[in-house]
Design a protein around this motif. Structure first.
Motif, short mmCIF file in Angstrom:
data_model
loop_
_atom_site.label_atom_id
_atom_site.label_comp_id
_atom_site.label_asym_id
_atom_site.label_seq_id
_atom_site.Cartn_x
_atom_site.Cartn_y
_atom_site.Cartn_z
N PRO A 174 -22.19 6.87 -5.38
CA PRO A 174 -22.67 7.82 -6.46
C PRO A 174 -21.79 8.22 -7.55
O PRO A 174 -20.55 8.32 -7.27
N ARG A 175 -22.01 8.45 -8.70
CA ARG A 175 -21.24 9.11 -9.70
C ARG A 175 -21.36 10.69 -9.56
O ARG A 175 -22.42 11.16 -10.22
N PHE A 176 -20.75 11.26 -8.73
CA PHE A 176 -20.99 12.70 -8.11
C PHE A 176 -20.82 13.51 -9.43
O PHE A 176 -21.86 14.55 -9.62
N LEU A 177 -20.04 13.39 -10.40
CA LEU A 177 -19.99 14.32 -11.61
C LEU A 177 -20.75 13.84 -12.70
O LEU A 177 -21.50 14.82 -13.27
N ALA A 178 -20.72 12.62 -13.08
CA ALA A 178 -21.40 12.27 -14.14
C ALA A 178 -22.99 12.31 -14.07
O ALA A 178 -23.66 12.54 -14.71
N ASP A 179 -23.55 12.35 -12.74
CA ASP A 179 -24.77 12.51 -12.44
C ASP A 179 -25.31 13.73 -11.78
O ASP A 179 -26.29 14.35 -11.24
N GLY A 180 -24.32 14.73 -12.14
CA GLY A 180 -24.38 16.03 -11.79
C GLY A 180 -24.60 16.48 -10.14
O GLY A 180 -25.47 17.50 -9.77
N MET A 181 -24.18 15.77 -9.22
CA MET A 181 -24.51 15.83 -7.66
C MET A 181 -23.55 16.97 -7.12
O MET A 181 -23.75 17.54 -6.49
N LEU A 182 -22.26 16.86 -7.84
CA LEU A 182 -21.45 18.01 -7.71
C LEU A 182 -20.70 18.68 -8.79
O LEU A 182 -20.80 17.96 -10.02
N ASN A 183 -20.35 19.95 -9.10
CA ASN A 183 -19.73 20.37 -10.06
C ASN A 183 -18.29 20.04 -10.14
O ASN A 183 -17.60 19.70 -9.42
N ASP A 247 -3.27 8.31 -7.37
CA ASP A 247 -2.82 9.48 -7.86
C ASP A 247 -3.96 10.21 -8.30
O ASP A 247 -5.08 10.05 -8.30
N ARG A 248 -3.71 11.77 -8.22
CA ARG A 248 -4.70 12.64 -8.70
C ARG A 248 -5.90 12.41 -9.72
O ARG A 248 -7.09 12.30 -9.49
N PRO A 249 -5.56 11.89 -10.78
CA PRO A 249 -6.27 11.72 -11.89
C PRO A 249 -7.01 10.48 -11.50
O PRO A 249 -8.47 10.51 -11.76
N SER A 250 -6.51 9.44 -11.09
CA SER A 250 -7.52 8.11 -10.66
C SER A 250 -8.44 8.74 -9.42
O SER A 250 -9.67 8.36 -9.57
N VAL A 251 -8.10 9.54 -8.39
CA VAL A 251 -8.97 10.07 -7.37
C VAL A 251 -10.14 10.67 -8.03
O VAL A 251 -11.43 10.38 -7.69
N LEU A 252 -9.76 11.68 -9.01
CA LEU A 252 -10.97 12.44 -9.52
C LEU A 252 -11.84 11.60 -10.37
O LEU A 252 -13.10 11.76 -10.35
N ARG A 253 -11.21 10.29 -10.99
CA ARG A 253 -12.18 9.67 -11.85
C ARG A 253 -12.84 8.75 -10.61
O ARG A 253 -13.91 8.50 -11.00
N SER A 254 -12.42 8.37 -9.77
CA SER A 254 -13.24 7.71 -8.87
C SER A 254 -14.40 8.33 -8.22
O SER A 254 -15.60 7.88 -7.94
N ILE A 255 -14.04 9.50 -7.75
CA ILE A 255 -15.21 10.53 -7.30
C ILE A 255 -16.37 11.09 -8.48
O ILE A 255 -17.46 10.85 -8.21
N TYR A 257 -17.05 9.39 -11.62
CA TYR A 257 -17.59 8.55 -12.21
C TYR A 257 -17.86 7.20 -11.54
O TYR A 257 -18.60 6.35 -11.89
N ALA A 258 -17.30 6.92 -10.23
CA ALA A 258 -17.34 5.74 -9.38
C ALA A 258 -17.00 4.52 -9.81
O ALA A 258 -16.92 4.38 -11.00
N HIS A 259 -16.83 3.55 -9.08
CA HIS A 259 -16.53 2.10 -9.67
C HIS A 259 -17.56 1.36 -8.91
O HIS A 259 -18.14 1.67 -7.76
N ALA A 260 -17.81 -0.07 -9.36
CA ALA A 260 -18.55 -0.70 -8.75
C ALA A 260 -17.89 -2.37 -9.00
O ALA A 260 -18.38 -2.86 -9.57
#
Ligand code: HEC
Ligand code: HEC
Length: 289
Positions: A174-183, A247-255, A257-260
């Motif tokens: 899931p795209r946790f931030l982009a889809d508003g599942m987590l703040n 690295d931190r920015p990459s992990v933040l991005r993965s969580i 916006y997700a990748h597929a």
């Protein structure tokens, strides 16, 4: 123009009658043997053009009908006939059986290397070492979907998230931030927790809060301690191997916006013998289980 033929007084040879500043040009004819050879080559060229294809217009062949491609035909057929029994064996044997038979194994490794360079190296690198941006290394023992013969063969045959093969591997995160599942605060916290899983120094309080977020949102796919899940292709988060960067920015991005990652299904594109050869080749790159 002087027309009278003069003899040169020093050499006694005839001159051409041309004169520059008192120097006269001697008339030295080409040797007869040389001229004869010259005319023979011209005659040879004419005969060649009539007999063999020489004029670059398609369909214009010499009288003999000879072509370079045609001359190669029997050789290619003989080569294919020689390989046919080997390919038939490679088609019906399992990769494990191929790897256990020294002759088949050598053949599969050589053929697999070529097929890999042609079909896989663009994404996975020339030696299967992987590439940044989600293309995993196939030469290590860190597997998303498994490193056994069967697992590797299945991945190659059906691919990953390609929408063309019903058995393709991989589910979508899931795209946790982009889809508003987590703040944003929760994503930050869980990123700290993820970084702590691989032993990185993080904000302990944030990682503590992140542990709860992880338990509620992530363990179903990534496992209790981020050990990963091969059924889903959810990567292990507790090691140093990262598809998209650790690295931190990459992990933040993965969580957030997700990748597929997508890999084509090769089952419909390649001969089963080639898929078996590729399986044996990839297994032997270093990480086969
Ligand atoms: C268009 C790019 C692309 C091409 C071409 C490609 N792959 Fe992949 N492959 C991927 C991606 C992306 C993944 C990881 C998918 C994921 O994130 O789950 C992958 C995963 C794999 C895996 C699973 C690795 C593991 O850790 O379990 C194997 C095995 C594999 N590829 C083999 C091959 C072989 C063999 C070929 C050539 C026949 C090939 N791939 C061609 C993109 C590609
Ligand atoms: C539905 C299953 C699923 C859930 C839930 C899920 N993930 Fe994922 N996650 C995946 C998959 C699958 C991938 C690999 C994507 C790819 O290969 O393209 C992934 C990749 C990642 C990556 C990138 C890993 C790398 O090697 O670069 C991180 C980081 C991550 N997830 C963290 C999380 C966190 C944190 C959560 C909870 C907030 C979470 N995931 C929830 C399935 C899931």
């Amino acid at each position: 123009m002087p027309t009278k033929i003069e003899k040169d007084s020093v050499t006694g040879r005839e001159t051409t009658g041309h004169e520059w500043d008192g120097l006269k040009e001697l008339n030295t004819p080409l040797p007869r043997w040389w001229l004869t050879l010259f005319y023979v080559t011209i005659a040879f060229a004419v005969v060649w053009v009539i007999l063999y294809p020489a004029i670059p217009v398609s369909g214009l062949r010499g009288l003999t009908g000879w072509t370079a491609r045609g001359a190669l035909g029997p050789e290619i057929q003989a080569e294919q006939a020689k390989q046919a029994p080997m390919l038939a064996k490679l088609r019906t044997a399992t990769p494990a059986q191929i790897a256990a038979d020294p002759e088949l194994r050598n053949y599969a490794l050589a053929g697999g290397r070529i097929a890999f360079a042609n079909n896989c190296a663009a994404c996975h690198g020339a030696g299967g070492q992987g590439a940044p941006g989600g293309f995993p290394s196939l030469a290590d023992d860190d597997w998303l979907y498994g490193g056994s013969f069967d697992a590797i063969r299945f991945t190659i045959e059906h691919g990953v998230r390609n929408g063309e093969d019903a058995e393709a591997r991989g589910i979508a995160m899931p795209r946790f931030l982009a889809d508003g599942m987590l703040n944003a605060g929760q994503v930050n916290d869980v990123a700290d927790y993820v970084l702590s899983l691989s032993g990185r120094a993080t904000d302990a309080a944030a990682a503590g809060r992140g542990e709860t977020v992880f338990a509620e949102n992530c363990v179903a796919c990534h496992g209790e301690r981020g050990e990963g899940n091969r059924e889903m292709g959810a990567p292990r988060l507790s090691d140093q191997v990262w598809l998209y960067g650790g690295d931190r920015p990459s992990v933040l991005r993965s969580i957030g916006y997700a990748h597929a990652g997508v890999m084509p299904a090769w089952g419909k594109r390649l001969d089963p013998a080639v898929i078996n050869m590729l399986t044996v080749y990839v297994h032997a790159l270093g990480g086969g289980e």
